[in-house]
Motif scaffolding. Sequence first.
Motif, PDB file in Angstrom:
ATOM      1  N   SER A  78       0.852  -1.185   0.000  1.00 36.88           N
ATOM      2  CA  SER A  78       0.000   0.000   0.000  1.00 36.88           C
ATOM      3  C   SER A  78       0.888   1.234   0.000  1.00 36.88           C
ATOM      4  O   SER A  78       1.639   1.469   0.946  1.00 36.88           O
ATOM      5  CB  SER A  78      -0.911  -0.015   1.234  1.00 36.88           C
ATOM      6  OG  SER A  78      -1.821   1.051   1.198  1.00 36.88           O
ATOM      7  N   SER A  80       1.154   5.555  -0.881  1.00 34.82           N
ATOM      8  CA  SER A  80       0.367   6.777  -1.066  1.00 34.82           C
ATOM      9  C   SER A  80       1.253   8.007  -0.972  1.00 34.82           C
ATOM     10  O   SER A  80       2.277   8.017  -0.286  1.00 34.82           O
ATOM     11  CB  SER A  80      -0.743   6.885  -0.010  1.00 34.82           C
ATOM     12  OG  SER A  80      -1.763   5.941  -0.247  1.00 34.82           O
ATOM     13  N   SER A  95      -5.835   2.950   2.614  1.00 40.10           N
ATOM     14  CA  SER A  95      -5.954   2.118   1.426  1.00 40.10           C
ATOM     15  C   SER A  95      -6.046   0.647   1.797  1.00 40.10           C
ATOM     16  O   SER A  95      -6.770  -0.125   1.155  1.00 40.10           O
ATOM     17  CB  SER A  95      -4.750   2.354   0.505  1.00 40.10           C
ATOM     18  OG  SER A  95      -4.832   1.559  -0.647  1.00 40.10           O
ATOM     19  N   VAL A 134     -11.073   1.403  -3.788  1.00 38.91           N
ATOM     20  CA  VAL A 134     -10.436   2.587  -3.220  1.00 38.91           C
ATOM     21  C   VAL A 134     -10.023   3.491  -4.378  1.00 38.91           C
ATOM     22  O   VAL A 134      -9.227   3.101  -5.232  1.00 38.91           O
ATOM     23  CB  VAL A 134      -9.196   2.214  -2.382  1.00 38.91           C
ATOM     24  CG1 VAL A 134      -8.475   3.474  -1.911  1.00 38.91           C
ATOM     25  CG2 VAL A 134      -9.598   1.357  -1.183  1.00 38.91           C
TER      26      VAL A 134
END
Length: 382
Positions: A78, A80, A95, A134
């Motif tokens: 994950s 970001s 997420s 998502v």
Amino acid sequence: MINKIDFDKMELGDLNYYLIQNIKNLLNEETEIMDNTIYIPKFSLSVRPNTMKADKNMAVINFHLHSDKWDREVFECSASLGRDRKQAFSMAEGSFLFGILTGIRYMANDEYFQKIETEFNGFHSWKMYSSDIVGVGDIPDTTRDEFWDIIKDEIPKYLGNQKMTYIKVFVAKNGNEITGECRINDEPIKELGALLSQYVSTWNTHSFGSKKQFFFAVQDDSTYIPYPYDEDQMEKFVLEASSIFEKCETEDDFNNMIFSLGEKIKDYDLAEELINFIPEICAERGFPDIEYPESIDICIGEDKILKVNKSQIASYYMIKKAVNHMIDHGHIMKTLFHKYIGISSTYSVIYDAKEKKGVDITQNKETVISTIYGFSKIYNLR
């Protein structure tokens, strides 16, 4: 509450502890915490996070998920971006929580959305579960089935006799730059990625946007035939195969490998797979710019030819994972890497092209090498 100044000073190991506490507080489920792992009894799920990166505006967290109801580890990366370190970290955490974990919750509650059937080496019945989608940034309206509608006719072709298979879809568009990725058990499937890229190219967006969703195929107990080995055992078998291969010097030595390895591990079918697959796995690693299709041909004896996908074969990706792990961590495979490449069909194609035609196909990004594997007439595909 940890303020911004404290958060910015936290080391990666401390962020793991912070993350586990956050997950515990946000789940609203009974949990147990031990050794950097959070266990959720209702889901029969263990979650071990590993914060790989957390700088001023980007966070990358790897999640390793285990359940005694599955036959494999589930891995999720994950990542970001954010305006600062804390926001980037929170978005990566979100997420995970609002993505893959929602799918696991649906599995735990048996909230499947479809049943499918497959016929790889026998009849198999499956329930399909999906996570929530998502979405980040400039994206079109989301519908729950938008990705499933694209890949649903193809997914059965990639299912073998696993208990559980997980499928990750990630798409993004940033101007003219398009990403379409579909992974099955964390292995990228280029053919499915191409279908998703075609869909994303139709997005009418003006800045970066992305969507991510997970699907889980869970086979019914009534049709599932458990595979006898796990990943730890497969590593030992790869090591046994490598030890025997290391001693091979003559053609007779190579010809006797199946018998020697079969006697050692007490499984002649797996012995044939180890001998066939390891050289090509090494060659794919050694020549990464060449395209290797997921589909392969398996010849059993002289007459029977099967076209299958690698993801369908119970041992294939376990062997690949073991080989890569052993090379990365300095085991015997590291010293045998080039010797294995030398006997691969892939290397033979590359060598012949260079010697006979003067062409270095490793420099051509459009090169595709398909492999045909030969097995004995008594081999049983699992």
